[in-house]
Structure formats: structure tokens, C-alpha cells
Design a protein around this motif. Structure first.
Motif, PDB file in Angstrom:
ATOM      1  N   THR B   3      48.745  11.912   4.439  1.00 43.32           N
ATOM      2  CA  THR B   3      47.951  10.754   4.012  1.00 43.32           C
ATOM      3  C   THR B   3      47.708  10.781   2.504  1.00 43.32           C
ATOM      4  OG1 THR B   3      46.827  10.738   6.150  1.00 43.32           O
ATOM      5  CG2 THR B   3      45.728   9.578   4.358  1.00 43.32           C
ATOM      6  N   LEU B   4      47.814   9.599   1.899  1.00 45.03           N
ATOM      7  CA  LEU B   4      47.443   9.443   0.496  1.00 45.03           C
ATOM      8  C   LEU B   4      46.008   8.925   0.469  1.00 45.03           C
ATOM      9  CD1 LEU B   4      48.149   9.196  -2.579  1.00 45.03           C
ATOM     10  CD2 LEU B   4      48.943   6.867  -2.081  1.00 45.03           C
ATOM     11  N   HIS B   5      45.127   9.683  -0.167  1.00 52.94           N
ATOM     12  CA  HIS B   5      43.719   9.282  -0.247  1.00 52.94           C
ATOM     13  C   HIS B   5      43.450   8.625  -1.597  1.00 52.94           C
ATOM     14  CE1 HIS B   5      42.296  11.536   3.359  1.00 52.94           C
ATOM     15  NE2 HIS B   5      43.394  12.225   3.102  1.00 52.94           N
ATOM     16  N   LEU B   6      42.794   7.454  -1.548  1.00 56.20           N
ATOM     17  CA  LEU B   6      42.449   6.747  -2.787  1.00 56.20           C
ATOM     18  C   LEU B   6      40.941   6.797  -2.980  1.00 56.20           C
ATOM     19  CD1 LEU B   6      44.558   3.461  -2.274  1.00 56.20           C
ATOM     20  CD2 LEU B   6      45.309   5.625  -3.263  1.00 56.20           C
ATOM     21  N   VAL B   7      40.503   7.310  -4.119  1.00 58.79           N
ATOM     22  CA  VAL B   7      39.066   7.358  -4.403  1.00 58.79           C
ATOM     23  C   VAL B   7      38.820   6.677  -5.745  1.00 58.79           C
ATOM     24  CG1 VAL B   7      37.029   8.821  -4.659  1.00 58.79           C
ATOM     25  CG2 VAL B   7      38.885   9.550  -3.164  1.00 58.79           C
ATOM     26  N   SER B   8      37.851   5.744  -5.768  1.00 62.14           N
ATOM     27  CA  SER B   8      37.598   5.025  -7.020  1.00 62.14           C
ATOM     28  C   SER B   8      36.134   5.081  -7.469  1.00 62.14           C
ATOM     29  CB  SER B   8      38.050   3.561  -6.884  1.00 62.14           C
ATOM     30  OG  SER B   8      37.329   2.924  -5.864  1.00 62.14           O
ATOM     31  N   HIS B   9      35.291   5.740  -6.692  1.00 62.12           N
ATOM     32  CA  HIS B   9      33.879   5.849  -7.079  1.00 62.12           C
ATOM     33  C   HIS B   9      33.626   7.173  -7.804  1.00 62.12           C
ATOM     34  CE1 HIS B   9      33.606   2.730  -4.006  1.00 62.12           C
ATOM     35  NE2 HIS B   9      32.397   2.434  -4.445  1.00 62.12           N
ATOM     36  N   SER B  10      32.703   7.159  -8.751  1.00 63.86           N
ATOM     37  CA  SER B  10      32.353   8.390  -9.455  1.00 63.86           C
ATOM     38  C   SER B  10      31.807   9.418  -8.465  1.00 63.86           C
ATOM     39  CB  SER B  10      31.295   8.089 -10.519  1.00 63.86           C
ATOM     40  OG  SER B  10      30.743   9.309 -10.976  1.00 63.86           O
ATOM     41  N   PRO B  11      32.229  10.678  -8.592  1.00 67.68           N
ATOM     42  CA  PRO B  11      31.713  11.715  -7.676  1.00 67.68           C
ATOM     43  C   PRO B  11      30.254  12.054  -7.974  1.00 67.68           C
ATOM     44  CG  PRO B  11      33.082  12.701  -9.372  1.00 67.68           C
ATOM     45  CD  PRO B  11      33.201  11.216  -9.554  1.00 67.68           C
ATOM     46  N   PHE B  12      29.751  11.551  -9.097  1.00 67.47           N
ATOM     47  CA  PHE B  12      28.375  11.891  -9.499  1.00 67.47           C
ATOM     48  C   PHE B  12      27.353  10.867  -9.007  1.00 67.47           C
ATOM     49  CE2 PHE B  12      31.361  13.581 -12.658  1.00 67.47           C
ATOM     50  CZ  PHE B  12      31.167  14.945 -12.404  1.00 67.47           C
ATOM     51  N   THR B  13      27.820   9.821  -8.307  1.00 65.62           N
ATOM     52  CA  THR B  13      26.870   8.823  -7.798  1.00 65.62           C
ATOM     53  C   THR B  13      26.854   8.739  -6.271  1.00 65.62           C
ATOM     54  OG1 THR B  13      28.568   7.133  -8.115  1.00 65.62           O
ATOM     55  CG2 THR B  13      26.895   7.322  -9.831  1.00 65.62           C
ATOM     56  N   ASP B  14      27.872   9.252  -5.621  1.00 71.52           N
ATOM     57  CA  ASP B  14      27.848   9.275  -4.160  1.00 71.52           C
ATOM     58  C   ASP B  14      28.717  10.435  -3.668  1.00 71.52           C
ATOM     59  OD1 ASP B  14      30.624   8.427  -3.784  1.00 71.52           O
ATOM     60  OD2 ASP B  14      29.970   6.455  -4.432  1.00 71.52           O
ATOM     61  N   SER B  15      28.860  10.551  -2.347  1.00 68.47           N
ATOM     62  CA  SER B  15      29.536  11.729  -1.790  1.00 68.47           C
ATOM     63  C   SER B  15      30.957  11.442  -1.297  1.00 68.47           C
ATOM     64  CB  SER B  15      28.691  12.291  -0.646  1.00 68.47           C
ATOM     65  OG  SER B  15      28.551  11.290   0.337  1.00 68.47           O
ATOM     66  N   ARG B  16      31.531  10.300  -1.715  1.00 70.99           N
ATOM     67  CA  ARG B  16      32.874   9.960  -1.216  1.00 70.99           C
ATOM     68  C   ARG B  16      33.898  11.052  -1.548  1.00 70.99           C
ATOM     69  NH1 ARG B  16      30.730   5.001  -2.513  1.00 70.99           N
ATOM     70  NH2 ARG B  16      31.097   3.297  -1.053  1.00 70.99           N
ATOM     71  N   LEU B  17      33.958  11.430  -2.829  1.00 69.95           N
ATOM     72  CA  LEU B  17      34.967  12.418  -3.211  1.00 69.95           C
ATOM     73  C   LEU B  17      34.702  13.758  -2.523  1.00 69.95           C
ATOM     74  CD1 LEU B  17      37.509  13.087  -4.837  1.00 69.95           C
ATOM     75  CD2 LEU B  17      36.028  13.840  -6.693  1.00 69.95           C
ATOM     76  N   MET B  33      41.133   7.079  -9.213  1.00 68.08           N
ATOM     77  CA  MET B  33      41.227   5.873 -10.026  1.00 68.08           C
ATOM     78  C   MET B  33      39.815   5.403 -10.357  1.00 68.08           C
ATOM     79  SD  MET B  33      42.485   3.286  -7.043  1.00 68.08           S
ATOM     80  CE  MET B  33      43.902   4.148  -6.540  1.00 68.08           C
ATOM     81  N   GLY B  34      39.714   4.466 -11.285  1.00 68.87           N
ATOM     82  CA  GLY B  34      38.395   3.972 -11.668  1.00 68.87           C
ATOM     83  C   GLY B  34      37.488   5.118 -12.096  1.00 68.87           C
ATOM     84  N   ASP B  35      36.195   5.004 -11.754  1.00 70.64           N
ATOM     85  CA  ASP B  35      35.226   6.028 -12.164  1.00 70.64           C
ATOM     86  C   ASP B  35      35.450   7.380 -11.489  1.00 70.64           C
ATOM     87  OD1 ASP B  35      33.983   4.359 -13.917  1.00 70.64           O
ATOM     88  OD2 ASP B  35      32.278   3.882 -12.619  1.00 70.64           O
ATOM     89  N   ALA B  36      36.301   7.432 -10.463  1.00 64.12           N
ATOM     90  CA  ALA B  36      36.572   8.721  -9.799  1.00 64.12           C
ATOM     91  C   ALA B  36      37.253   9.704 -10.749  1.00 64.12           C
ATOM     92  CB  ALA B  36      37.416   8.508  -8.554  1.00 64.12           C
ATOM     93  N   VAL B  37      37.895   9.188 -11.807  1.00 64.76           N
ATOM     94  CA  VAL B  37      38.568  10.111 -12.739  1.00 64.76           C
ATOM     95  C   VAL B  37      37.553  10.969 -13.513  1.00 64.76           C
ATOM     96  CG1 VAL B  37      40.603   8.618 -12.990  1.00 64.76           C
ATOM     97  CG2 VAL B  37      38.774   8.490 -14.683  1.00 64.76           C
ATOM     98  N   TYR B  38      36.267  10.573 -13.467  1.00 68.50           N
ATOM     99  CA  TYR B  38      35.241  11.413 -14.114  1.00 68.50           C
ATOM    100  C   TYR B  38      35.175  12.798 -13.469  1.00 68.50           C
ATOM    101  CZ  TYR B  38      33.390   7.603 -16.974  1.00 68.50           C
ATOM    102  OH  TYR B  38      33.247   6.611 -17.903  1.00 68.50           O
ATOM    103  N   ALA B  39      35.738  12.933 -12.272  1.00 66.55           N
ATOM    104  CA  ALA B  39      35.799  14.243 -11.608  1.00 66.55           C
ATOM    105  C   ALA B  39      36.621  15.226 -12.430  1.00 66.55           C
ATOM    106  CB  ALA B  39      36.405  14.098 -10.218  1.00 66.55           C
ATOM    107  N   LEU B  40      37.426  14.707 -13.369  1.00 70.07           N
ATOM    108  CA  LEU B  40      38.305  15.567 -14.167  1.00 70.07           C
ATOM    109  C   LEU B  40      37.674  16.002 -15.488  1.00 70.07           C
ATOM    110  CD1 LEU B  40      41.523  13.479 -13.466  1.00 70.07           C
ATOM    111  CD2 LEU B  40      40.977  15.725 -12.527  1.00 70.07           C
ATOM    112  N   CYS B  41      36.418  15.628 -15.708  1.00 75.37           N
ATOM    113  CA  CYS B  41      35.736  16.030 -16.950  1.00 75.37           C
ATOM    114  C   CYS B  41      35.626  17.559 -17.007  1.00 75.37           C
ATOM    115  CB  CYS B  41      34.331  15.437 -17.007  1.00 75.37           C
ATOM    116  SG  CYS B  41      34.306  13.708 -17.428  1.00 75.37           S
ATOM    117  N   ASN B  42      35.833  18.063 -18.188  1.00 76.10           N
ATOM    118  CA  ASN B  42      35.741  19.507 -18.415  1.00 76.10           C
ATOM    119  C   ASN B  42      34.375  20.061 -18.009  1.00 76.10           C
ATOM    120  OD1 ASN B  42      37.965  20.905 -19.320  1.00 76.10           O
ATOM    121  ND2 ASN B  42      37.889  19.908 -21.328  1.00 76.10           N
ATOM    122  N   GLY B  43      34.400  21.231 -17.405  1.00 77.78           N
ATOM    123  CA  GLY B  43      33.143  21.930 -17.116  1.00 77.78           C
ATOM    124  C   GLY B  43      32.391  21.421 -15.902  1.00 77.78           C
TER     125      GLY B  43
END
Lengths: 132, 101
Positions: B3-17, B33-43
Motif C-alpha cells: 500500500t502507498l500511504h498518503l499523508v498531508s497533515h502536519s504531524p505536530f497538529t494531529d496523530s495521522r502520521l 505532502m503538504g504540511d506532513a513534510v514538516y515531519a522531515l525537519c531536523n531534530g
């Protein structure tokens, strides 16, 4: 490959833009879109009354042109559309709203959730866009 | 079934990711995609968690969303930045596409 696309978000949402860019890439890649189903707030994408500022992306217009140009099957959930004030000529008559002007964009049709189910069954892939 | 999973919500505002990461199967893939890429922020803990996923799980991020958030220069090695044509190829490759709406 045959794709069914479902869109749940309104035109000002980034995911609606993403759905359109993905759909364009699908056709460019030689794939088929058997139906695009607009559900929940996604029905706003089919409204002829959305007006955007000149310096902003006019996604309703882009969807309209995309569906028209490629003769796609753009289906709008009738229950979701009616409760959001999106009506075609027939619904204006049926629900006796003489002051309303039909505002479903040309090229789209109002229909039931069964159309979503049917598309999901017929397609090789179903992809949904919504949220942010 | 892969399965390809698509996530577009920030991981810092809900528990989707967070929920998605728990459910990933060994041959699944994740597209941020979208705000979900904030999951890749350093640290961040999410970046660490993504880096420690099994090697068999592919992780992708949509280039335009990385660019919009100035995250293209700091991508973890295992995360591949992709455009829409590659997104289409992925959706053909995986048997199911699960959108975390």
C-alpha cells in the motif's frame, strides 16, 4: 491504467490543487480517468459562483477547463451539493427555489454515492484527496 | 498487500502520521505532502522515526511542498523528493492507495 479520483476538499484547499495536478499528470502519463467524484466540501469545486482574486489560483475554473477539455466524467454528490447550495436546473425546479439560479458548472452532473462505488469497482486504482 | 500511504497533515497538529507509522507494513511506502513534510525537519522525533523505519519501506516527499517550506537541502538520505509524474508511477506500482484524509 484506469483511475478513479475522489476529492473531498474545497477549492481553496491545497489538496484540491494537488488532486488536479495529479490528474493532469495521470493523463500526461497515458492513463485513463474513468470518473472524478466530488464529495463533502469537494462539491464546491463544481460551483459556478466561486470568484477568486486575480492574483490567486482559480481552481474551480481550472477544474472546469480540465474536465471540459478531456471530456471527463465529473460527478458531484447530489446530497452533499444540495446541502451546500449547489443546484442544477432540475433541482432548482424540484425543490421550488424560484429565486435561485442554477450554479452547478457546465460539464458536471449531480448524482448519487453509487457512482463513487461503481467507479471504485471499475478502476484499477482509487485515489482520494482531501484534508489539507 | 503493498500500500502507498498518503499523508498531508502536519504531524505536530494531529496523530495521522503517528498512526500511519504504526501501521506501515514491510513492503508499504509513505508519501509525505503538504504540511506532513514538516515531519522531515531536523531534530524532530518524527524525522528520527522515519530514518529508523525498515529499509524495505520507501519514503517519498512531494518536491513542491519541500520547496515551499525550504526543506530540500536537509532531506534524510532515505527520503526521495518526487514530482507528480513519479507520484503517478508510485500509484500504479502499489496495489492500494490509502489517503489519511
Amino acid at each position: 491504467m484506469k483511475f478513479a479520483i475522489a476529492l473531498f476538499s474545497p477549492p481553496h484547499s491545497p489538496s484540491s490543487r494537488r488532486a488536479l495536478r495529479f490528474s493532469e499528470a495521470l493523463l500526461s502519463g497515458g492513463h485513463d480517468i474513468i470518473r472524478i467524484f466530488f464529495y463533502q466540501d469537494g462539491v464546491y469545486n463544481a460551483s459556478a459562483n466561486i470568484v477568486m482574486s486575480q492574483d490567486e489560483c482559480d481552481l474551480t475554473n481550472e477544474w472546469r477547463e480540465f474536465i471540459k477539455q478531456h471530456r471527463l466524467d465529473g460527478v458531484v454528490c447530489i446530497a452533499a451539493a444540495l446541502r451546500r447550495g449547489i443546484l442544477d436546473e432540475q433541482e432548482v425546479q424540484r425543490h421550488n427555489r424560484p429565486t435561485s439560479t442554477p450554479n452547478l458548472s457546465e460539464g458536471w452532473s449531480l448524482s448519487g454515492l453509487g457512482q463513487f462505488h461503481e467507479a471504485a469497482q471499475q478502476a484499477d486504482r482509487l485515489i482520494c484527496f482531501g484534508g489539507h | 498487500m503493498a500500500t502507498l500511504h498518503l499523508v498531508s497533515h502536519s504531524p505536530f497538529t494531529d496523530s495521522r502520521l503517528a498512526s500511519c507509522l504504526r501501521l506501515l507494513d514491510s513492503d508499504d511506502a509513505l508519501l509525505l505532502m503538504g504540511d506532513a513534510v514538516y515531519a522531515l525537519c531536523n531534530g524532530t522525533s518524527f524525522r528520527e522515526e522515519l530514518e529508523s523505519l525498515a529499509a524495505s519501506i520507501s519514503v517519498f516527499a512531494l518536491t513542491e511542498d519541500l520547496q515551499a517550506r525550504d526543506l530540500t537541502q536537509t532531506l534524510p538520505i532515505r527520503v526521495k523528493s518526487i514530482g507528480y509524474p513519479e507520484f503517478v508511477k508510485l500509484s500504479c506500482h502499489y496495489l492500494r492507495i490509502n489517503s489519511w484524509l
